[in-house]
Design a protein around this motif. Structure first.
Motif, PDB file in Angstrom:
ATOM      1  N   ILE A 104      -0.775 -27.722 -88.071  1.00 33.05           N
ATOM      2  CA  ILE A 104       0.348 -28.668 -88.011  1.00 33.05           C
ATOM      3  C   ILE A 104       1.560 -27.894 -87.510  1.00 33.05           C
ATOM      4  CG2 ILE A 104       1.851 -30.246 -89.285  1.00 33.05           C
ATOM      5  CD1 ILE A 104      -0.377 -30.641 -91.300  1.00 33.05           C
ATOM      6  N   PRO A 105       2.091 -28.233 -86.329  1.00 28.88           N
ATOM      7  CA  PRO A 105       3.232 -27.493 -85.785  1.00 28.88           C
ATOM      8  C   PRO A 105       4.460 -27.569 -86.695  1.00 28.88           C
ATOM      9  CG  PRO A 105       2.165 -28.788 -84.078  1.00 28.88           C
ATOM     10  CD  PRO A 105       1.569 -29.228 -85.379  1.00 28.88           C
ATOM     11  N   VAL A 125      13.540 -29.618 -95.346  1.00 23.56           N
ATOM     12  CA  VAL A 125      13.079 -28.259 -95.051  1.00 23.56           C
ATOM     13  C   VAL A 125      12.317 -28.309 -93.731  1.00 23.56           C
ATOM     14  CG1 VAL A 125      12.898 -27.608 -97.478  1.00 23.56           C
ATOM     15  CG2 VAL A 125      10.921 -28.633 -96.333  1.00 23.56           C
ATOM     16  N   MET A 126      11.855 -27.172 -93.275  1.00 23.76           N
ATOM     17  CA  MET A 126      10.931 -27.140 -92.146  1.00 23.76           C
ATOM     18  C   MET A 126       9.592 -26.652 -92.668  1.00 23.76           C
ATOM     19  SD  MET A 126      13.219 -26.086 -88.830  1.00 23.76           S
ATOM     20  CE  MET A 126      12.082 -26.891 -87.695  1.00 23.76           C
ATOM     21  N   SER A 127       8.512 -27.181 -92.085  1.00 19.09           N
ATOM     22  CA  SER A 127       7.183 -26.879 -92.608  1.00 19.09           C
ATOM     23  C   SER A 127       6.177 -26.740 -91.477  1.00 19.09           C
ATOM     24  CB  SER A 127       6.742 -28.001 -93.557  1.00 19.09           C
ATOM     25  OG  SER A 127       5.455 -27.745 -94.070  1.00 19.09           O
ATOM     26  N   THR A 128       5.158 -25.945 -91.742  1.00 25.11           N
ATOM     27  CA  THR A 128       4.038 -25.793 -90.816  1.00 25.11           C
ATOM     28  C   THR A 128       2.785 -25.480 -91.626  1.00 25.11           C
ATOM     29  OG1 THR A 128       3.237 -24.611 -88.842  1.00 25.11           O
ATOM     30  CG2 THR A 128       4.415 -23.318 -90.463  1.00 25.11           C
ATOM     31  N   THR A 129       1.628 -25.777 -91.062  1.00 20.73           N
ATOM     32  CA  THR A 129       0.355 -25.509 -91.750  1.00 20.73           C
ATOM     33  C   THR A 129      -0.589 -24.796 -90.788  1.00 20.73           C
ATOM     34  OG1 THR A 129       0.589 -27.473 -93.143  1.00 20.73           O
ATOM     35  CG2 THR A 129      -1.617 -26.537 -92.949  1.00 20.73           C
ATOM     36  N   PHE A 130      -1.263 -23.780 -91.290  1.00 24.06           N
ATOM     37  CA  PHE A 130      -2.215 -23.042 -90.469  1.00 24.06           C
ATOM     38  C   PHE A 130      -3.380 -22.602 -91.353  1.00 24.06           C
ATOM     39  CE2 PHE A 130       0.729 -19.913 -92.152  1.00 24.06           C
ATOM     40  CZ  PHE A 130      -0.089 -18.887 -92.583  1.00 24.06           C
ATOM     41  N   PHE A 139     -11.087 -18.823 -93.999  1.00 25.53           N
ATOM     42  CA  PHE A 139     -11.152 -18.510 -95.426  1.00 25.53           C
ATOM     43  C   PHE A 139      -9.875 -18.885 -96.175  1.00 25.53           C
ATOM     44  CE2 PHE A 139      -9.353 -14.732 -93.455  1.00 25.53           C
ATOM     45  CZ  PHE A 139      -8.345 -14.335 -94.327  1.00 25.53           C
ATOM     46  N   CYS A 140      -8.842 -19.347 -95.461  1.00 29.96           N
ATOM     47  CA  CYS A 140      -7.563 -19.626 -96.105  1.00 29.96           C
ATOM     48  C   CYS A 140      -6.818 -20.718 -95.352  1.00 29.96           C
ATOM     49  CB  CYS A 140      -6.727 -18.346 -96.143  1.00 29.96           C
ATOM     50  SG  CYS A 140      -5.011 -18.582 -96.600  1.00 29.96           S
ATOM     51  N   SER A 141      -6.219 -21.644 -96.083  1.00 36.27           N
ATOM     52  CA  SER A 141      -5.327 -22.651 -95.508  1.00 36.27           C
ATOM     53  C   SER A 141      -3.966 -22.479 -96.159  1.00 36.27           C
ATOM     54  CB  SER A 141      -5.856 -24.059 -95.761  1.00 36.27           C
ATOM     55  OG  SER A 141      -4.941 -25.030 -95.275  1.00 36.27           O
ATOM     56  N   THR A 142      -2.916 -22.431 -95.346  1.00 37.72           N
ATOM     57  CA  THR A 142      -1.574 -22.158 -95.853  1.00 37.72           C
ATOM     58  C   THR A 142      -0.574 -23.185 -95.334  1.00 37.72           C
ATOM     59  OG1 THR A 142      -1.981 -19.769 -95.959  1.00 37.72           O
ATOM     60  CG2 THR A 142       0.319 -20.478 -95.913  1.00 37.72           C
ATOM     61  N   ARG A 143       0.250 -23.699 -96.239  1.00 40.16           N
ATOM     62  CA  ARG A 143       1.398 -24.507 -95.837  1.00 40.16           C
ATOM     63  C   ARG A 143       2.650 -23.705 -96.118  1.00 40.16           C
ATOM     64  NH1 ARG A 143       3.458 -30.679 -97.469  1.00 40.16           N
ATOM     65  NH2 ARG A 143       4.940 -30.801 -95.727  1.00 40.16           N
ATOM     66  N   VAL A 144       3.503 -23.585 -95.114  1.00 42.77           N
ATOM     67  CA  VAL A 144       4.720 -22.794 -95.198  1.00 42.77           C
ATOM     68  C   VAL A 144       5.921 -23.732 -95.191  1.00 42.77           C
ATOM     69  CG1 VAL A 144       6.213 -21.233 -93.868  1.00 42.77           C
ATOM     70  CG2 VAL A 144       3.797 -20.678 -94.193  1.00 42.77           C
ATOM     71  N   PHE A 145       6.896 -23.410 -96.037  1.00 42.45           N
ATOM     72  CA  PHE A 145       8.166 -24.130 -96.067  1.00 42.45           C
ATOM     73  C   PHE A 145       9.288 -23.142 -95.783  1.00 42.45           C
ATOM     74  CE2 PHE A 145       5.304 -26.328 -98.969  1.00 42.45           C
ATOM     75  CZ  PHE A 145       5.419 -27.651 -98.553  1.00 42.45           C
ATOM     76  N   LEU A 146      10.243 -23.546 -94.929  1.00 45.71           N
ATOM     77  CA  LEU A 146      11.361 -22.692 -94.553  1.00 45.71           C
ATOM     78  C   LEU A 146      12.676 -23.458 -94.714  1.00 45.71           C
ATOM     79  CD1 LEU A 146       9.956 -21.422 -91.112  1.00 45.71           C
ATOM     80  CD2 LEU A 146       9.682 -20.311 -93.340  1.00 45.71           C
ATOM     81  N   PRO A 147      13.767 -22.786 -95.096  1.00 45.76           N
ATOM     82  CA  PRO A 147      15.079 -23.427 -95.005  1.00 45.76           C
ATOM     83  C   PRO A 147      15.335 -23.840 -93.553  1.00 45.76           C
ATOM     84  CG  PRO A 147      15.199 -21.367 -96.248  1.00 45.76           C
ATOM     85  CD  PRO A 147      13.843 -21.400 -95.598  1.00 45.76           C
TER      86      PRO A 147
END
Length: 249
Positions: A104-105, A125-130, A139-147
């Motif tokens: 997810i961009p 916030v801003m978010s992305t998923t990889f 082996f891993c799914s991550t969602r990132v949140f940024l100011p």
């Protein structure tokens, strides 16, 4: 005061790190024999005692095993991804032997809980998923949140904008390259949690499957939160290791 590091300390740690990275990058297949103490001593210009201490580190980390009279061999990791984390550099170094696939961009999102954990006003916030891949296995799914202000500094990075792109990258590495302040600290919480239904397809696992959840919060040199990363790891493909050291006075 802490004991000053000696030249031997520096040499054996450097050699241990070099060999560890080579093993994790699959330069030595499971069961492959590593160079001997004599060979490494000659090629690296260090004492055999230094090589022996480096091997002892690798044994304690489960990366190699030693057979008296035969040598030192890479351990069978059973298909698991294994990396030792003890610093921000180690976390950034995950790019050595894994790939980052954007699912997810980067985009603006409304998430009150993430905004609160980031310490920002409002809910935007801003978010992305990889997902992260090793040896062809996700082996891993991550969602990132940024100011918002942090997200905007990396908003044009192709790693975070091109859907489906596969790169050797980390979000913290992308931020650290352009931020005014370096990323200096991270806190993490490790729990076991059920696989969320919305990401189960990322890892080809059934919803509610027990997985390892790691929440990491990253801070810059001013103490400001610059990233919140929530990751889900398949335990059959991932092993987490941290080395703890004692300060000798």
């Amino acid at each position: 005061m802490p004991r000053a590091r000696t030249r031997v300390d520096v040499a054996y740690r450097a050699l241990a790190n070099e060999l560890r990275d080579a093993i994790l990058a699959d330069h030595f297949a499971d069961g492959a024999k590593l160079p001997t103490e004599a060979e490494l001593s000659r090629d690296r210009g260090v004492s055999r005692q230094t090589v022996r201490r480096a091997f002892q580190d690798l044994v304690s980390q489960g990366l190699v095993y030693r057979v008296p009279g035969r040598g030192t061999f890479a351990s069978d990791r059973g298909g698991q991804y294994l990396r030792q984390f003890g610093s921000i550099e180690d976390l950034m170094g995950i790019t050595v032997d894994t790939e980052f696939e954007l699912l997810i961009p980067l985009h603006e999102a409304v998430d009150a809980a993430a905004a609160s954990r980031l310490g920002v006003a409002g809910e935007r916030v801003m978010s992305t998923t990889f997902r992260r891949i090793h040896g062809g296995v996700a082996f891993c799914s991550t969602r990132v949140f940024l100011p918002l202000e942090v997200g905007r500094t990396v908003a044009r990075s192709p790693e975070l904008t091109q859907l489906g792109s596969v790169q050797r990258a980390t979000v913290i590495g992308l931020i650290d390259a352009v931020a005014d302040q370096p990323i200096t600290d991270a806190e993490q919480v490790i729990t076991v949690a059920p696989m969320p239904a919305e990401i189960s397809g990322h890892l080809r696992a059934a919803p509610e499957t027990p997985v390892l959840r790691i929440d990491r919060t990253y801070y810059d040199a001013t103490g400001s939160v610059v990233e919140l990363a929530i990751s889900y790891f398949l335990p059959e493909h991932y092993s987490y290791r941290v080395r703890l050291q004692r300060t000798i006075h």
